[in-house]
Design a protein around this motif. Structure first.
Motif, short mmCIF file in Angstrom:
data_model
loop_
_atom_site.label_atom_id
_atom_site.label_comp_id
_atom_site.label_asym_id
_atom_site.label_seq_id
_atom_site.Cartn_x
_atom_site.Cartn_y
_atom_site.Cartn_z
N ALA A 158 0.84 -1.20 0.00
CA ALA A 158 0.00 0.00 0.00
C ALA A 158 0.87 1.25 0.00
CB ALA A 158 -0.93 0.00 1.22
N ALA A 159 1.95 1.22 0.77
CA ALA A 159 2.87 2.36 0.81
C ALA A 159 3.55 2.54 -0.54
CB ALA A 159 3.91 2.16 1.91
N ASP A 160 3.96 1.44 -1.17
CA ASP A 160 4.60 1.52 -2.48
C ASP A 160 3.66 2.13 -3.53
OD1 ASP A 160 6.93 0.44 -1.48
OD2 ASP A 160 6.66 -1.53 -2.39
N VAL A 161 2.41 1.71 -3.51
CA VAL A 161 1.43 2.26 -4.47
C VAL A 161 1.28 3.77 -4.24
CG1 VAL A 161 -1.02 2.26 -5.14
CG2 VAL A 161 0.19 0.10 -4.84
N ALA A 162 1.14 4.17 -2.99
CA ALA A 162 1.00 5.60 -2.68
C ALA A 162 2.24 6.38 -3.08
CB ALA A 162 0.71 5.78 -1.19
N LEU A 163 3.42 5.84 -2.79
CA LEU A 163 4.66 6.52 -3.15
C LEU A 163 4.81 6.66 -4.67
CD1 LEU A 163 7.07 4.84 -0.58
CD2 LEU A 163 6.54 7.28 -0.70
N MET A 164 4.49 5.61 -5.41
CA MET A 164 4.61 5.66 -6.86
C MET A 164 3.58 6.60 -7.48
SD MET A 164 7.24 3.97 -7.65
CE MET A 164 7.21 3.69 -9.39
N ARG A 165 2.38 6.65 -6.91
CA ARG A 165 1.35 7.57 -7.43
C ARG A 165 1.77 9.02 -7.25
NH1 ARG A 165 -4.59 6.97 -6.10
NH2 ARG A 165 -4.66 8.53 -7.74
N GLU A 166 2.64 9.27 -6.29
CA GLU A 166 3.17 10.62 -6.07
C GLU A 166 4.42 10.84 -6.92
OE1 GLU A 166 5.80 12.62 -2.63
OE2 GLU A 166 4.03 11.54 -1.91
N LEU A 199 4.02 5.37 -19.05
CA LEU A 199 3.77 6.31 -17.96
C LEU A 199 3.98 7.77 -18.32
CD1 LEU A 199 5.63 4.23 -15.26
CD2 LEU A 199 3.16 4.37 -15.60
N VAL A 200 4.68 8.04 -19.40
CA VAL A 200 4.95 9.43 -19.78
C VAL A 200 3.70 10.02 -20.42
CG1 VAL A 200 6.35 10.95 -21.23
CG2 VAL A 200 7.41 8.99 -20.09
N GLY A 201 3.30 11.19 -19.92
CA GLY A 201 2.14 11.88 -20.47
C GLY A 201 0.82 11.24 -20.14
N LYS A 202 0.82 10.35 -19.18
CA LYS A 202 -0.42 9.65 -18.81
C LYS A 202 -0.84 10.06 -17.41
CE LYS A 202 -0.33 6.63 -22.36
NZ LYS A 202 0.93 6.76 -22.94
N LEU A 203 -2.12 9.89 -17.14
CA LEU A 203 -2.64 10.07 -15.80
C LEU A 203 -2.22 8.84 -15.01
CD1 LEU A 203 -4.44 11.79 -13.94
CD2 LEU A 203 -6.37 10.41 -14.72
N ILE A 204 -1.54 9.05 -13.88
CA ILE A 204 -1.02 7.93 -13.09
C ILE A 204 -2.07 7.56 -12.04
CG2 ILE A 204 0.88 7.06 -11.66
CD1 ILE A 204 1.75 7.87 -14.51
N THR A 205 -2.81 6.50 -12.33
CA THR A 205 -3.86 6.05 -11.42
C THR A 205 -3.33 4.91 -10.56
OG1 THR A 205 -4.65 4.38 -12.98
CG2 THR A 205 -5.64 6.59 -13.16
N LYS A 206 -4.13 4.57 -9.57
CA LYS A 206 -3.79 3.44 -8.70
C LYS A 206 -3.64 2.17 -9.55
CE LYS A 206 -5.55 0.94 -4.67
NZ LYS A 206 -6.63 0.87 -3.69
N GLN A 207 -4.52 1.99 -10.54
CA GLN A 207 -4.48 0.80 -11.39
C GLN A 207 -3.20 0.75 -12.22
OE1 GLN A 207 -7.22 2.82 -11.05
NE2 GLN A 207 -8.36 1.36 -9.80
N VAL A 208 -2.75 1.90 -12.72
CA VAL A 208 -1.51 1.96 -13.50
C VAL A 208 -0.34 1.54 -12.62
CG1 VAL A 208 0.11 3.53 -14.65
CG2 VAL A 208 -2.33 3.68 -15.15
N VAL A 209 -0.30 2.06 -11.40
CA VAL A 209 0.79 1.73 -10.47
C VAL A 209 0.74 0.25 -10.13
CG1 VAL A 209 1.74 2.12 -8.17
CG2 VAL A 209 0.97 4.06 -9.56
N ILE A 210 -0.43 -0.27 -9.88
CA ILE A 210 -0.56 -1.69 -9.54
C ILE A 210 -0.05 -2.56 -10.70
CG2 ILE A 210 -2.23 -3.56 -9.12
CD1 ILE A 210 -3.77 -1.49 -7.35
N GLN A 211 -0.35 -2.16 -11.94
CA GLN A 211 0.17 -2.90 -13.10
C GLN A 211 1.69 -2.87 -13.14
OE1 GLN A 211 -2.18 -2.02 -16.83
NE2 GLN A 211 -2.20 -4.22 -16.47
#
Length: 162
Positions: free
Chosen positions: A42-50, A88-100
């Motif tokens: 959960a922390a990794d997902v949050a960190l990557m989304r930021e 990931l460049v120029g894209k909206l970084i969602t929770k789903q993108v990070v999880i992928q």
């Protein structure tokens, strides 16, 4: 902040982003050292989304920044983004993108979760794996952004002056 216009500026941005990645990787390692299953993911997902959108913004390659560009510049950038193969460049970084993204390194994450059940050594190993995974993903994204921005700068320098 827009697209970098010189290689010197581009290198400076890359250094700033590498420092951001190191800080986030350290935070990820700290979260992984907590012996509660699932908290580190959960922390990794949050960190990557930021982190990922912050890297995009530094290079002038966030979704919003690209949308504001001249249509011709946008078209050229999209060709470079496609050639690099970035998801990931120029894209909206969602929770789903990070999880992928995290699924791509899921074997490491599975090992990290499994070693947590071993006291002390497991937590240290888990923290090390988490740090390495975050560092790997962050640096890979920086390299993609760098390559796209570099291609753009080189393209601009070879344009004939009117």
């Amino acid at each position: 902040m827009g697209l970098p216009t010189t290689i010197e500026e581009l290198n400076h941005i890359k250094e700033e982003c590498e420092k951001m990645v190191s800080k986030r990787a350290s935070a990820s390692a700290l979260a992984a050292a907590v012996p509660i299953l699932g908290t580190d993911v959960a922390a990794d997902v949050a960190l990557m989304r930021e982190l990922l959108p912050a890297i995009n913004r530094k290079f002038g390659l966030s979704k919003e920044q690209i949308e504001e560009l001249d249509p011709e510049v946008k078209r050229v950038l999209l060709v470079f983004i496609t050639s690099v193969g970035s998801e990931l460049v120029g894209k909206l970084i969602t929770k789903q993108v990070v999880i992928q993204m995290l699924k791509k390194i899921s074997t490491k994450i599975a090992v990290k979760q499994a070693v947590k059940v071993v006291p002390i050594l497991g937590q240290a190993a888990s923290a090390g794996i988490s740090f390495a995974a975050m560092k790997y993903l962050g640096k890979a994204h920086i390299n993609d952004c760098y390559e796209i921005a570099k291609q753009y700068i080189e393209n601009e320098q070879t344009k004939p002056v009117h």
